[in-house]
Design a protein around this motif. Structure first.
Motif, PDB file in Angstrom:
ATOM      1  N   ALA A  46       0.811  -1.215   0.000  1.00 40.71           N
ATOM      2  CA  ALA A  46       0.000   0.000   0.000  1.00 40.71           C
ATOM      3  C   ALA A  46       0.841   1.259   0.000  1.00 40.71           C
ATOM      4  O   ALA A  46       0.359   2.339  -0.293  1.00 40.71           O
ATOM      5  CB  ALA A  46      -0.931   0.015   1.218  1.00 40.71           C
ATOM      6  N   SER A  47       2.150   1.148   0.339  1.00 41.23           N
ATOM      7  CA  SER A  47       2.994   2.334   0.387  1.00 41.23           C
ATOM      8  C   SER A  47       3.813   2.499  -0.872  1.00 41.23           C
ATOM      9  O   SER A  47       4.549   3.462  -1.028  1.00 41.23           O
ATOM     10  CB  SER A  47       3.937   2.250   1.595  1.00 41.23           C
ATOM     11  N   ALA A  48       3.704   1.534  -1.805  1.00 40.47           N
ATOM     12  CA  ALA A  48       4.507   1.596  -3.016  1.00 40.47           C
ATOM     13  C   ALA A  48       3.908   2.586  -3.989  1.00 40.47           C
ATOM     14  O   ALA A  48       2.716   2.800  -4.046  1.00 40.47           O
ATOM     15  CB  ALA A  48       4.594   0.214  -3.669  1.00 40.47           C
ATOM     16  N   ALA A  49       4.763   3.170  -4.802  1.00 38.94           N
ATOM     17  CA  ALA A  49       4.311   4.148  -5.776  1.00 38.94           C
ATOM     18  C   ALA A  49       3.817   3.466  -7.031  1.00 38.94           C
ATOM     19  O   ALA A  49       4.401   2.506  -7.507  1.00 38.94           O
ATOM     20  CB  ALA A  49       5.451   5.102  -6.121  1.00 38.94           C
ATOM     21  N   GLY A  50       2.777   4.001  -7.558  1.00 42.38           N
ATOM     22  CA  GLY A  50       2.201   3.484  -8.793  1.00 42.38           C
ATOM     23  C   GLY A  50       2.610   4.359  -9.943  1.00 42.38           C
ATOM     24  O   GLY A  50       3.557   5.138  -9.863  1.00 42.38           O
ATOM     25  N   PRO A  51       1.899   4.319 -11.072  1.00 40.21           N
ATOM     26  CA  PRO A  51       2.224   5.108 -12.239  1.00 40.21           C
ATOM     27  C   PRO A  51       2.187   6.600 -11.915  1.00 40.21           C
ATOM     28  O   PRO A  51       1.313   7.077 -11.195  1.00 40.21           O
ATOM     29  CB  PRO A  51       1.115   4.736 -13.234  1.00 40.21           C
ATOM     30  N   GLY A  52       3.150   7.328 -12.463  1.00 40.58           N
ATOM     31  CA  GLY A  52       3.175   8.764 -12.270  1.00 40.58           C
ATOM     32  C   GLY A  52       3.589   9.173 -10.863  1.00 40.58           C
ATOM     33  O   GLY A  52       3.419  10.324 -10.472  1.00 40.58           O
ATOM     34  N   GLY A  53       4.134   8.209 -10.108  1.00 38.70           N
ATOM     35  CA  GLY A  53       4.618   8.511  -8.782  1.00 38.70           C
ATOM     36  C   GLY A  53       3.552   8.558  -7.720  1.00 38.70           C
ATOM     37  O   GLY A  53       3.813   8.846  -6.573  1.00 38.70           O
ATOM     38  N   ARG A  54       2.313   8.267  -8.084  1.00 36.17           N
ATOM     39  CA  ARG A  54       1.240   8.272  -7.101  1.00 36.17           C
ATOM     40  C   ARG A  54       1.233   6.969  -6.325  1.00 36.17           C
ATOM     41  O   ARG A  54       1.574   5.915  -6.837  1.00 36.17           O
ATOM     42  CB  ARG A  54      -0.104   8.475  -7.785  1.00 36.17           C
ATOM     43  N   SER A  55       0.847   7.041  -5.090  1.00 33.31           N
ATOM     44  CA  SER A  55       0.785   5.836  -4.263  1.00 33.31           C
ATOM     45  C   SER A  55      -0.321   4.937  -4.749  1.00 33.31           C
ATOM     46  O   SER A  55      -1.467   5.346  -4.902  1.00 33.31           O
ATOM     47  CB  SER A  55       0.535   6.210  -2.798  1.00 33.31           C
ATOM     48  N   ALA A  56       0.014   3.658  -4.995  1.00 30.77           N
ATOM     49  CA  ALA A  56      -0.973   2.698  -5.479  1.00 30.77           C
ATOM     50  C   ALA A  56      -1.967   2.341  -4.399  1.00 30.77           C
ATOM     51  O   ALA A  56      -3.042   1.841  -4.692  1.00 30.77           O
ATOM     52  CB  ALA A  56      -0.267   1.431  -5.977  1.00 30.77           C
ATOM     53  N   GLY A  57      -1.623   2.564  -3.136  1.00 31.34           N
ATOM     54  CA  GLY A  57      -2.504   2.176  -2.056  1.00 31.34           C
ATOM     55  C   GLY A  57      -3.344   3.313  -1.510  1.00 31.34           C
ATOM     56  O   GLY A  57      -4.068   3.140  -0.555  1.00 31.34           O
ATOM     57  N   ARG A  58      -3.199   4.521  -2.118  1.00 29.07           N
ATOM     58  CA  ARG A  58      -3.896   5.678  -1.589  1.00 29.07           C
ATOM     59  C   ARG A  58      -4.922   6.213  -2.569  1.00 29.07           C
ATOM     60  O   ARG A  58      -5.081   7.418  -2.730  1.00 29.07           O
ATOM     61  CB  ARG A  58      -2.884   6.768  -1.229  1.00 29.07           C
ATOM     62  N   GLY A  59      -5.595   5.330  -3.246  1.00 30.29           N
ATOM     63  CA  GLY A  59      -6.647   5.739  -4.150  1.00 30.29           C
ATOM     64  C   GLY A  59      -7.752   6.406  -3.357  1.00 30.29           C
ATOM     65  O   GLY A  59      -7.955   6.125  -2.185  1.00 30.29           O
ATOM     66  N   PRO A  60      -8.464   7.336  -3.990  1.00 27.36           N
ATOM     67  CA  PRO A  60      -9.519   8.062  -3.282  1.00 27.36           C
ATOM     68  C   PRO A  60     -10.577   7.132  -2.694  1.00 27.36           C
ATOM     69  O   PRO A  60     -11.001   6.178  -3.357  1.00 27.36           O
ATOM     70  CB  PRO A  60     -10.112   8.954  -4.372  1.00 27.36           C
ATOM     71  N   LEU A  61     -10.998   7.427  -1.485  1.00 23.71           N
ATOM     72  CA  LEU A  61     -12.049   6.645  -0.853  1.00 23.71           C
ATOM     73  C   LEU A  61     -13.335   6.744  -1.666  1.00 23.71           C
ATOM     74  O   LEU A  61     -14.045   5.746  -1.857  1.00 23.71           O
ATOM     75  CB  LEU A  61     -12.276   7.153   0.569  1.00 23.71           C
ATOM     76  N   ALA A  62     -13.643   7.934  -2.157  1.00 27.55           N
ATOM     77  CA  ALA A  62     -14.873   8.133  -2.921  1.00 27.55           C
ATOM     78  C   ALA A  62     -14.902   7.253  -4.159  1.00 27.55           C
ATOM     79  O   ALA A  62     -15.954   6.696  -4.512  1.00 27.55           O
ATOM     80  CB  ALA A  62     -15.009   9.603  -3.318  1.00 27.55           C
ATOM     81  N   ALA A  63     -13.756   7.110  -4.830  1.00 23.39           N
ATOM     82  CA  ALA A  63     -13.701   6.288  -6.036  1.00 23.39           C
ATOM     83  C   ALA A  63     -13.985   4.829  -5.712  1.00 23.39           C
ATOM     84  O   ALA A  63     -14.715   4.143  -6.446  1.00 23.39           O
ATOM     85  CB  ALA A  63     -12.325   6.422  -6.699  1.00 23.39           C
ATOM     86  N   ALA A  64     -13.422   4.339  -4.614  1.00 22.29           N
ATOM     87  CA  ALA A  64     -13.647   2.944  -4.213  1.00 22.29           C
ATOM     88  C   ALA A  64     -15.110   2.714  -3.854  1.00 22.29           C
ATOM     89  O   ALA A  64     -15.709   1.709  -4.257  1.00 22.29           O
ATOM     90  CB  ALA A  64     -12.750   2.583  -3.028  1.00 22.29           C
ATOM     91  N   VAL A  65     -15.692   3.652  -3.119  1.00 22.48           N
ATOM     92  CA  VAL A  65     -17.096   3.517  -2.710  1.00 22.48           C
ATOM     93  C   VAL A  65     -18.021   3.576  -3.911  1.00 22.48           C
ATOM     94  O   VAL A  65     -18.955   2.768  -4.036  1.00 22.48           O
ATOM     95  CB  VAL A  65     -17.458   4.610  -1.683  1.00 22.48           C
ATOM     96  N   LEU A  66     -17.785   4.527  -4.818  1.00 22.80           N
ATOM     97  CA  LEU A  66     -18.638   4.667  -6.001  1.00 22.80           C
ATOM     98  C   LEU A  66     -18.532   3.450  -6.911  1.00 22.80           C
ATOM     99  O   LEU A  66     -19.537   2.986  -7.477  1.00 22.80           O
ATOM    100  CB  LEU A  66     -18.268   5.934  -6.770  1.00 22.80           C
ATOM    101  N   THR A  67     -17.319   2.906  -7.049  1.00 26.17           N
ATOM    102  CA  THR A  67     -17.140   1.704  -7.861  1.00 26.17           C
ATOM    103  C   THR A  67     -17.901   0.538  -7.257  1.00 26.17           C
ATOM    104  O   THR A  67     -18.582  -0.219  -7.956  1.00 26.17           O
ATOM    105  CB  THR A  67     -15.648   1.342  -7.981  1.00 26.17           C
ATOM    106  N   CYS A  68     -17.797   0.390  -5.941  1.00 28.80           N
ATOM    107  CA  CYS A  68     -18.494  -0.696  -5.255  1.00 28.80           C
ATOM    108  C   CYS A  68     -20.006  -0.536  -5.377  1.00 28.80           C
ATOM    109  O   CYS A  68     -20.728  -1.505  -5.607  1.00 28.80           O
ATOM    110  CB  CYS A  68     -18.080  -0.726  -3.785  1.00 28.80           C
ATOM    111  N   LEU A  69     -20.491   0.687  -5.248  1.00 24.99           N
ATOM    112  CA  LEU A  69     -21.925   0.949  -5.403  1.00 24.99           C
ATOM    113  C   LEU A  69     -22.397   0.593  -6.807  1.00 24.99           C
ATOM    114  O   LEU A  69     -23.464  -0.001  -6.989  1.00 24.99           O
ATOM    115  CB  LEU A  69     -22.227   2.417  -5.104  1.00 24.99           C
ATOM    116  N   ALA A  70     -21.594   0.969  -7.804  1.00 28.83           N
ATOM    117  CA  ALA A  70     -21.973   0.676  -9.188  1.00 28.83           C
ATOM    118  C   ALA A  70     -21.985  -0.823  -9.450  1.00 28.83           C
ATOM    119  O   ALA A  70     -22.909  -1.352 -10.079  1.00 28.83           O
ATOM    120  CB  ALA A  70     -21.011   1.377 -10.149  1.00 28.83           C
ATOM    121  N   LEU A  71     -20.958  -1.526  -8.964  1.00 27.67           N
ATOM    122  CA  LEU A  71     -20.888  -2.967  -9.166  1.00 27.67           C
ATOM    123  C   LEU A  71     -22.042  -3.691  -8.475  1.00 27.67           C
ATOM    124  O   LEU A  71     -22.444  -4.770  -8.897  1.00 27.67           O
ATOM    125  CB  LEU A  71     -19.554  -3.515  -8.639  1.00 27.67           C
TER     126      LEU A  71
END
Length: 214
Positions: free
Chosen positions: A103-128
């Motif tokens: 969760a602390s590793a950097a993803g593409p563009g130097g952004r943390s792969a483990g720090r995705g927005p909470l809202a994005a995760a919730v909205l994706t889960c709601l949609a699914l």
């Protein structure tokens, strides 16, 4: 049948429907492995299931059955969403730099792969959850119909058992997925998981389209 037996029947029936491999379970599993907003994702799944189960038990299942156009619209919307999610999963499987279990590793563009927005995760889960017409057929119509067979008193025990099954299942795969972190420390494991997720999403999207009345 006793009220306790109704609750047990609800637990078993609910678990058998929830445990099927699908878009929602694949998403929760992936979030659990990466420890991304697991509590929020599990809560969304459990609360959504509870709302749908209670709606079906209260008689919403009969209403859904009388509005086939609503299920057709849900099928179209769900198929489009699942196809798009499949494309994202396939892209992830082809980009090993974006596949990390840390969760602390950097993803593409130097952004943390483990720090995705909470809202994005919730909205994706709601949609699914809510864009999947199968959830209305299984959770609302089927569970609602079976609950009705237990009478006025027993049907709510049946519903309580089904809700309990949802809680047990999503907590188990959300928080239990972390035991797989060692396996998914290797990029190839993420490649395989995301490829499988993409295949499942596409298969579900195809099944939704095939079920649209001609």
């Amino acid at each position: 049948m006793s009220l306790f037996s109704a609750a047990v029947a609800g637990f078993g029936t609910g678990l058998s429907l929830i445990a099927a491999i699908g878009a929602q379970n694949a998403f929760v599993l992936r979030q659990g492995i990466q420890r991304r907003h697991v509590g929020a994702v599990v809560a969304v799944c459990v609360l959504s299931d509870a709302a749908l189960i209670l709606a079906g038990t209260a008689g919403m299942g009969a209403l859904v059955e009388t509005a086939p156009w609503a299920l057709t619209a849900a099928r179209i919307g769900g198929a489009v969403f699942l196809a798009a999610y499949a494309a994202l999963a396939l892209r992830r499987s082809l980009r090993p730099a974006a596949l990390t279990v840390d969760a602390s590793a950097a993803g593409p563009g130097g952004r943390s792969a483990g720090r995705g927005p909470l809202a994005a995760a919730v909205l994706t889960c709601l949609a699914l959850t809510w864009l999947n017409p199968h959830v209305y057929l299984d959770t609302v119509v089927l569970l609602g119909s079976v609950a009705a067979t237990h009478g006025d008193g027993g049907r709510w025990r049946f519903a309580a058992g089904a809700v309990a099954a949802s809680v047990v299942w999503f907590v188990a795969i959300g928080y239990g997925a972390r035991v797989l972190r060692g396996l998914f420390a290797r990029p190839v494991a993420w490649r395989v998981l995301d490829a499988v997720v993409a295949a499942v999403m596409l298969a579900l999207a195809a099944s939704l389209v095939a079920g649209i009345p001609g």
